[in-house]
Write an enzyme that holds these catalytic residues in place. Structure first.
Site, short mmCIF file in Angstrom:
data_model
loop_
_atom_site.label_atom_id
_atom_site.label_comp_id
_atom_site.label_asym_id
_atom_site.label_seq_id
_atom_site.Cartn_x
_atom_site.Cartn_y
_atom_site.Cartn_z
CB SER A 142 6.55 -82.76 43.24
OG SER A 142 6.37 -83.96 42.52
CE1 TYR A 155 3.96 -85.25 47.40
CE2 TYR A 155 3.93 -85.29 45.01
CZ TYR A 155 4.63 -85.20 46.19
OH TYR A 155 6.00 -85.03 46.18
P1 NAD Z 1 10.90 -87.97 53.58
O1 NAD Z 1 9.75 -88.79 54.03
O2 NAD Z 1 12.26 -88.59 53.58
O3 NAD Z 1 10.94 -86.59 54.37
C1 NAD Z 1 9.76 -85.87 54.70
C2 NAD Z 1 10.03 -84.99 55.87
O4 NAD Z 1 8.82 -84.30 56.22
C3 NAD Z 1 10.45 -85.77 57.13
O5 NAD Z 1 11.44 -85.04 57.82
C4 NAD Z 1 9.16 -85.82 57.95
O6 NAD Z 1 9.37 -85.99 59.35
C5 NAD Z 1 8.59 -84.45 57.62
N1 NAD Z 1 7.18 -84.34 57.95
C6 NAD Z 1 6.15 -85.13 57.55
N2 NAD Z 1 5.00 -84.71 58.13
C7 NAD Z 1 5.31 -83.62 58.89
C8 NAD Z 1 4.56 -82.75 59.72
N3 NAD Z 1 3.25 -82.88 59.91
N4 NAD Z 1 5.21 -81.75 60.35
C9 NAD Z 1 6.56 -81.59 60.20
N5 NAD Z 1 7.31 -82.39 59.42
C10 NAD Z 1 6.69 -83.39 58.77
O7 NAD Z 1 10.54 -87.53 52.09
P2 NAD Z 1 11.38 -86.79 50.97
O8 NAD Z 1 11.36 -87.71 49.80
O9 NAD Z 1 12.68 -86.28 51.48
O10 NAD Z 1 10.39 -85.57 50.65
C11 NAD Z 1 10.68 -84.21 50.98
C12 NAD Z 1 9.92 -83.29 50.05
O11 NAD Z 1 10.28 -83.55 48.70
C13 NAD Z 1 8.40 -83.49 50.10
O12 NAD Z 1 7.74 -82.24 50.04
C14 NAD Z 1 8.11 -84.30 48.85
O13 NAD Z 1 6.80 -84.08 48.37
C15 NAD Z 1 9.14 -83.73 47.91
N6 NAD Z 1 9.45 -84.62 46.78
C16 NAD Z 1 9.99 -85.86 46.98
C17 NAD Z 1 10.26 -86.67 45.89
C18 NAD Z 1 10.87 -88.06 46.04
O14 NAD Z 1 10.89 -88.81 45.04
N7 NAD Z 1 11.38 -88.45 47.19
C19 NAD Z 1 9.99 -86.21 44.61
C20 NAD Z 1 9.44 -84.94 44.44
C21 NAD Z 1 9.18 -84.15 45.55
#
Ligand code: NAD
Length: 260
Positions: A142, A155
């Site tokens: 991130s 985070y």
């Molecule tokens: P999301 O909530 O759509 O997806 C998260 C995924 O992680 C889901 O499939 C969920 O079921 C899974 N998950 C959560 N807890 C879990 C556990 N204990 N065991 C197994 N799976 C688990 O979120 P996203 O936005 O797609 O985020 C995905 C990654 O991208 C994350 O690491 C997040 O930190 C990172 N990220 C997201 C953003 C954003 O703006 N959306 C920005 C930077 C980084």
């Protein structure tokens, strides 16, 4: 080299960025191990969709807070597919709160899911990659792996740690034809972010457009969300031959956020 016939394990691929990467890889002939939580019917629909690309897709419900389940997931995947060629550590959760009120169990969960799970998957998958002589590890980090924001202590700490882990893995396996990199997105338009817009607008008495521009994208100079397709395309690029000398790096996809 074609990726067709290779296998990718993508943690947290039932939603958002992980699902986007799974779709992109499947479209390029990569078998997929899906992981994450959610409605079983939706997970099955997505699994079937992935298989429409003429690949195999299996779902594993391992909880990324549980090291035993993570190791078992890797073992099952290796038995089924031979080896895990591509490992994408993507699962993640967020909690926003001042440090004094930050629930210790939330701190533990965020560190476990966003940092320690990457250690457990990598530790379990590396020997298979070494044996097959090729591997790609991609850690979805991130902008918060590089800079902080208030109220996101766990985070920010986890994502900074994940970058350090990325660099260490890259050095240890540099001569094994295995690369390890981090992708550092700014705000990506996932269901998670989408659902915050209406709530924030109500809470702050703003229009949804104002929330997007002045709250969510305040630090993103392009004033555009990153898309899951863009992250997926970069993950695919990191698996290409042309990227074989890119290792131990952080690819910023943040609309200029961390350049300021
Ligand atoms: P999301 O909530 O759509 O997806 C998260 C995924 O992680 C889901 O499939 C969920 O079921 C899974 N998950 C959560 N807890 C879990 C556990 N204990 N065991 C197994 N799976 C688990 O979120 P996203 O936005 O797609 O985020 C995905 C990654 O991208 C994350 O690491 C997040 O930190 C990172 N990220 C997201 C953003 C954003 O703006 N959306 C920005 C930077 C980084």
């Amino acid at each position: 080299m074609s990726l067709s016939g290779k296998t990718a394990l993508i943690t947290g691929s039932t939603s958002g960025i992980g699902l986007g990467i799974a779709k992109e890889f499947a479209a390029h002939g990569v078998n997929i191990i899906m992981n994450g939580f959610g409605d079983p019917e939706v997970i099955e629909q997505n699994r079937v969709f992935l298989e429409s690309h003429d690949v195999r897709a299996v779902y594993n419900d391992a909880d990324m807070t549980k090291p035993d389940e993570i190791t078992a997931m890797v073992e099952v995947a290796e038995e089924e597919f031979g080896s895990i060629d591509i490992l994408v550590n993507n699962a993640g959760i967020q909690h926003v709160s001042p440090i004094e009120e930050f629930p210790p169990e939330k701190w533990d969960d965020i560190l476990a899911i966003s940092l320690s799970s990457a250690f457990h998957t990598t530790r379990a998958a590396l020997s298979g990659m070494k044996k097959s002589g090729w591997g790609r590890i991609i850690n979805i980090c991130s902008a918060h792996g590089l800079v902080a924001s208030p109220y996101k202590s766990a985070y920010v700490a986890a994502k900074h740690g994940l970058l350090g882990f990325t660099k260490t893995v890259a050095l240890e396996v540099a001569q094994d034809n295995i690369t390890c990199n981090a992708i550092c997105p700014g705000y990506v338009f996932t269901p998670l972010v989408e659902s915050q817009i209406a709530d924030t607008a109500k809470a702050r008495g703003m229009t949804e457009e104002e929330v997007v521009r002045d709250v969510l994208l305040a630090a993103q100079w392009t004033k555009k969300f990153v898309t899951t397709e863009q992250i997926a395309g970069i993950a695919l690029f990191l698996c290409s031959d042309i990227a074989e000398n890119i290792t131990g790096t952080d690819l910023k996809v943040d609309g200029g956020w961390t350049a300021a």
